[in-house]
Design an enzyme around this catalytic site. Sequence first.
Site, PDB file in Angstrom:
ATOM      1  N   HIS A 124      30.467  12.207  27.271  1.00 24.27           N
ATOM      2  CA  HIS A 124      29.479  12.639  28.261  1.00 24.27           C
ATOM      3  C   HIS A 124      28.241  13.111  27.478  1.00 24.27           C
ATOM      4  O   HIS A 124      28.376  13.638  26.370  1.00 24.27           O
ATOM      5  CB  HIS A 124      30.092  13.798  29.048  1.00 24.27           C
ATOM      6  CG  HIS A 124      29.303  14.258  30.233  1.00 24.27           C
ATOM      7  ND1 HIS A 124      28.200  15.071  30.124  1.00 24.27           N
ATOM      8  CD2 HIS A 124      29.478  14.037  31.556  1.00 24.27           C
ATOM      9  CE1 HIS A 124      27.730  15.325  31.341  1.00 24.27           C
ATOM     10  NE2 HIS A 124      28.475  14.712  32.225  1.00 24.27           N
ATOM     11  N   ASP A 201      36.194  18.499  24.315  1.00 25.26           N
ATOM     12  CA  ASP A 201      35.598  18.616  25.643  1.00 25.26           C
ATOM     13  C   ASP A 201      36.734  18.370  26.643  1.00 25.26           C
ATOM     14  O   ASP A 201      37.187  17.238  26.824  1.00 25.26           O
ATOM     15  CB  ASP A 201      34.485  17.573  25.783  1.00 25.26           C
ATOM     16  CG  ASP A 201      33.901  17.526  27.195  1.00 25.26           C
ATOM     17  OD1 ASP A 201      34.488  18.145  28.109  1.00 25.26           O
ATOM     18  OD2 ASP A 201      32.873  16.853  27.381  1.00 25.26           O
ATOM     19  N   GLN A 204      37.489  17.162  31.721  1.00 25.68           N
ATOM     20  CA  GLN A 204      38.273  16.257  32.586  1.00 25.68           C
ATOM     21  C   GLN A 204      39.766  16.318  32.280  1.00 25.68           C
ATOM     22  O   GLN A 204      40.518  15.495  32.809  1.00 25.68           O
ATOM     23  CB  GLN A 204      37.774  14.808  32.427  1.00 25.68           C
ATOM     24  CG  GLN A 204      36.327  14.589  32.816  1.00 25.68           C
ATOM     25  CD  GLN A 204      36.068  14.778  34.307  1.00 25.68           C
ATOM     26  OE1 GLN A 204      36.988  14.882  35.122  1.00 25.68           O
ATOM     27  NE2 GLN A 204      34.799  14.834  34.680  1.00 25.68           N
ATOM     28  N   LYS A 227      35.252  21.978  38.176  1.00 29.59           N
ATOM     29  CA  LYS A 227      36.026  20.735  38.237  1.00 29.59           C
ATOM     30  C   LYS A 227      37.515  21.014  38.420  1.00 29.59           C
ATOM     31  O   LYS A 227      38.327  20.094  38.485  1.00 29.59           O
ATOM     32  CB  LYS A 227      35.806  19.917  36.962  1.00 29.59           C
ATOM     33  CG  LYS A 227      34.383  19.387  36.812  1.00 29.59           C
ATOM     34  CD  LYS A 227      34.248  18.574  35.550  1.00 29.59           C
ATOM     35  CE  LYS A 227      32.807  18.345  35.153  1.00 29.59           C
ATOM     36  NZ  LYS A 227      32.135  17.333  35.968  1.00 29.59           N
ATOM     37  N   CYS A 367      26.428   9.949  33.194  1.00 31.86           N
ATOM     38  CA  CYS A 367      26.036  10.683  31.974  1.00 31.86           C
ATOM     39  C   CYS A 367      26.754  10.152  30.735  1.00 31.86           C
ATOM     40  O   CYS A 367      27.095  10.926  29.828  1.00 31.86           O
ATOM     41  CB  CYS A 367      26.285  12.195  32.101  1.00 31.86           C
ATOM     42  SG  CYS A 367      25.407  12.980  33.434  1.00 31.86           S
TER      43      CYS A 367
HETATM   44  N1  PMP Z   1      32.066  16.649  29.763  1.00 29.14           N
HETATM   45  C1  PMP Z   1      32.680  15.839  30.626  1.00 29.14           C
HETATM   46  C2  PMP Z   1      33.744  14.910  30.115  1.00 29.14           C
HETATM   47  C3  PMP Z   1      32.330  15.878  31.971  1.00 29.14           C
HETATM   48  O1  PMP Z   1      32.940  15.056  32.834  1.00 29.14           O
HETATM   49  C4  PMP Z   1      31.329  16.770  32.412  1.00 29.14           C
HETATM   50  C5  PMP Z   1      30.908  16.833  33.875  1.00 29.14           C
HETATM   51  N2  PMP Z   1      30.685  15.582  34.462  1.00 29.14           N
HETATM   52  C6  PMP Z   1      30.746  17.606  31.473  1.00 29.14           C
HETATM   53  C7  PMP Z   1      31.135  17.521  30.173  1.00 29.14           C
HETATM   54  C8  PMP Z   1      29.682  18.592  31.862  1.00 29.14           C
HETATM   55  O2  PMP Z   1      30.214  19.590  32.663  1.00 29.14           O
HETATM   56  P1  PMP Z   1      29.239  20.629  33.399  1.00 29.14           P
HETATM   57  O3  PMP Z   1      28.199  19.812  34.084  1.00 29.14           O
HETATM   58  O4  PMP Z   1      30.135  21.346  34.343  1.00 29.14           O
HETATM   59  O5  PMP Z   1      28.676  21.513  32.349  1.00 29.14           O
END
Ligand code: PMP
Length: 409
Positions: A124, A201, A204, A227, A367
């Site tokens: 991401h 990270d 997910q 999430k 993203c």
């Molecule tokens: N890493 C991953 C794998 C994600 O899916 C996301 C959210 N789509 C993020 C980071 C960023 O999370 P946040 O927008 O809650 O900071």
Amino acid sequence: TPSVSVESIRADFPILNETINGHHLVYFDNAATSQKPMQVMEAMNRYYFHSNSNVHRGAHTLSVRATDCYEGARDTVARLLNAASSREIVFTGGTTDSINLVAYSFSNGLLKAGDEILVSTLEHHSNIIPWQLAAQRCGATVKAIPMDAQGNLLINSYRELLSSNTRLVAVTHVSNTLGTINPVRDIIAIAHEKGIPVLIDAAQSVPHFQIDVQDLDADFVAFSGHKMLGPTGIGVLYAKESWLNQMPPFRGGGGMIQTGSVTIGNTLYNKAPYKFEAGTPNVAGAVGLAAAIDYMNEVGYDFIQQQEEQLLHYALEQLQQLPEVQLAARPEHMASVFSFNVKNAHYSDVATLLDSQGVAVRSGMHCTEPLLSHLQVNGTARVSFAFYNTLEEVDVFIKALQKAIRMLS
Ligand code: PMP
């Protein structure tokens, strides 16, 4: 413990009864954010009704209550992750905020010109750009572990990319676009052979399966409350205490100082985790996150995983019957999220036609532009499940998709 059923779980999520464009909502955008059970909203309300105050500062009763709520939430997170101590849990605004904290802090004394940070092609943007910013500040560079056409990381290439200049490895546990589950335990062990720390990270993964930070031997783990049934604006950085003690603070302000040490010219910092929590924290958010964790513990990761595996299997099986549908990738180990396209149709038209039938999916690049470039697609439609989704909802989705395909052909 009372036996859990999807029906009883769904009754806790009032939003699942919404009508969207005249249809019963089917919410398949859980990777973007999950829905919240009443228990989480009620816990936050209870906090504001009965305990709201600022933390760590007052002798008065409400301040003690608020502090107990906040520190109790930290203990709940520490237990969820099997952290060695609650001192290893820093509350942040979310995954993005957690990663920026580590990246900034590393760029402030722990990185130098010529150093390398290793991410992966599956990341991401929030696990790429903070490292670019850090690298630009220090003259370091960011490199990426490559993947194959099905979204699996190439572990042999990973070994070869680790060099004496590598200062940190930052990889996602689960791809938010393809659902790939990366072998993070191996990734960590391989880096540790060379003394290199690893950030995971877990945005997910924590919502879907048990993470034991001691078993993984992770140095850093980042995730978001929103999430995993919790509210927006709260997240977690787990870090080994030895790292938190070495790292300079990210942001300065109240609460992160050693009492009695501040002069206009200089300051001594508080101990971890407070050193990294400048300013009034998101107490209600932490309370909501703790209630979300309590809720997930009650449901149990066994149930969550079983339900989601069933949904994924069933959905992929159904999609295979539709010759117009192309899965973006089919990783070897997969969480309950996948991306697809309809031949000769634009992903955003697919998502719009699904929405017109009440089915919420995400479309676009999620993203993850380097990942999509690698797959040579401009975007996808993405389905992501939570344990409160049902096989009947998958049927509704497949019917809606068939109708969309007819309309687009
Ligand atoms: N890493 C991953 C794998 C994600 O899916 C996301 C959210 N789509 C993020 C980071 C960023 O999370 P946040 O927008 O809650 O900071």
